[in-house]
Enzyme design. Structure first.
Site, mmCIF file in Angstrom:
data_model
loop_
_atom_site.group_PDB
_atom_site.id
_atom_site.type_symbol
_atom_site.label_atom_id
_atom_site.label_comp_id
_atom_site.label_asym_id
_atom_site.label_seq_id
_atom_site.Cartn_x
_atom_site.Cartn_y
_atom_site.Cartn_z
ATOM 1 N N LYS A 2 0.854 -1.183 0.149
ATOM 2 C CA LYS A 2 0.099 0.115 0.030
ATOM 3 C C LYS A 2 0.820 1.164 -0.168
ATOM 4 O O LYS A 2 1.559 1.606 1.013
ATOM 5 C CB LYS A 2 -0.736 -0.143 1.443
ATOM 6 C CG LYS A 2 -2.187 0.578 1.070
ATOM 7 C CD LYS A 2 -3.049 0.327 2.336
ATOM 8 C CE LYS A 2 -4.460 0.980 2.204
ATOM 9 N NZ LYS A 2 -5.111 0.695 3.698
ATOM 10 N N LEU A 3 0.611 2.148 -0.906
ATOM 11 C CA LEU A 3 1.646 3.425 -1.408
ATOM 12 C C LEU A 3 0.245 4.556 -1.254
ATOM 13 O O LEU A 3 -0.663 4.405 -1.688
ATOM 14 C CB LEU A 3 2.470 3.427 -2.261
ATOM 15 C CG LEU A 3 3.323 2.161 -2.274
ATOM 16 C CD1 LEU A 3 4.112 2.200 -3.862
ATOM 17 C CD2 LEU A 3 4.298 2.191 -1.511
#
Ligand code: G3P
Length: 216
Positions: free
Chosen positions: A84-85
């Site tokens: 997750k970014l």
């Protein structure tokens, strides 16, 4: 429609998995902190053992080079990790590199349709519009999801939309009505999805009638 649970609590994940309709898990640093987790690797591995579905693990880095390194490390923890970014230019840069290596990326903290368009162009496997937080500031979070769906449909992007920051069963209902791919739902709201006072009342009446017939 897929249901993910939005939590880092192992008991909640175990319980939700036992219901038979859990397709994955999303976490974030705030959810980790709520469980008292400061170093997430072992905890992510433990979550990945509870579900075969994607488990989003958020990178803490904010610069693209560091995100790429952290993303590779997180992805190596288990085969079902999605990295997750945040939806920033650095996040997009890192997404392009990680996606090119076959790593699934969930672009998070998405608040505009253009951010979602960029996420799809960068090769993100998932995009996470935060509907509750938009509602909180007087915008309509589910309208954002509709706009993203229109854009993705126009160009046949395969990025899956995770309706995130879900606060109520109404969010889940509306997401299902517009055909969103996934909702990531807090444990409490998952329980609320199954509840109706008339169901409880009906069960109590059936039990009472059966007891009467049995002469109890
Ligand atoms: O999936 C994103 C979610 O964890 C954020 O939820 O309630 O903090 O806006 P909330």
């Amino acid at each position: 429609m897929k249901f993910f649970i939005d939590t880092a609590n192992l008991e909640e994940i175990r319980e939700a998995a036992s219901y038979g309709f859990l397709d994955g898990v999303t976490t974030n640093p705030s959810l980790m902190a709520r469980e008292g987790i400061s170093r997430q690797d072992a905890h992510i591995r433990a979550i990945c053992e509870l579900t075969p579905g994607p488990v989003s693990a958020e990178a803490l880095a904010v610069e693209s080079g560091a995100m790429i390194e952290e993303g590779r490390r997180l992805a190596a923890l288990a085969p079902n990790v999605a990295v997750k970014l945040p939806s920033t230019l650095d996040g997009l840069k890192a997404t392009g590199v990680l996606a090119g290596e076959g790593i699934k990326v969930n672009l998070t903290l998405v608040f505009s349709p253009l951010q979602a368009l960029l996420a799809a162009k960068a090769g993100a496997a998932f995009v996470s519009p935060f509907v509750g937080r938009l509602d909180d500031v007087g915008q309509d979070g589910l309208s954002l999801v509709e706009e993203i769906m229109t854009i993705y449909g126009n160009y046949a992007f395969e990025t899956e939309i995770i309706v995130a920051s879900v606060r109520s069963p109404q969010h889940v209902l509306k997401a299902a009505l517009i055909g969103a791919d996934i909702a990531t739902i807090p444990f409490k709201v998952i329980g609320q999805l199954a509840e109706h006072p008339l169901t409880d009342k009906g069960v109590a009446a059936f039990m009472a009638d059966q007891a009467k017939a049995a002469g109890k």
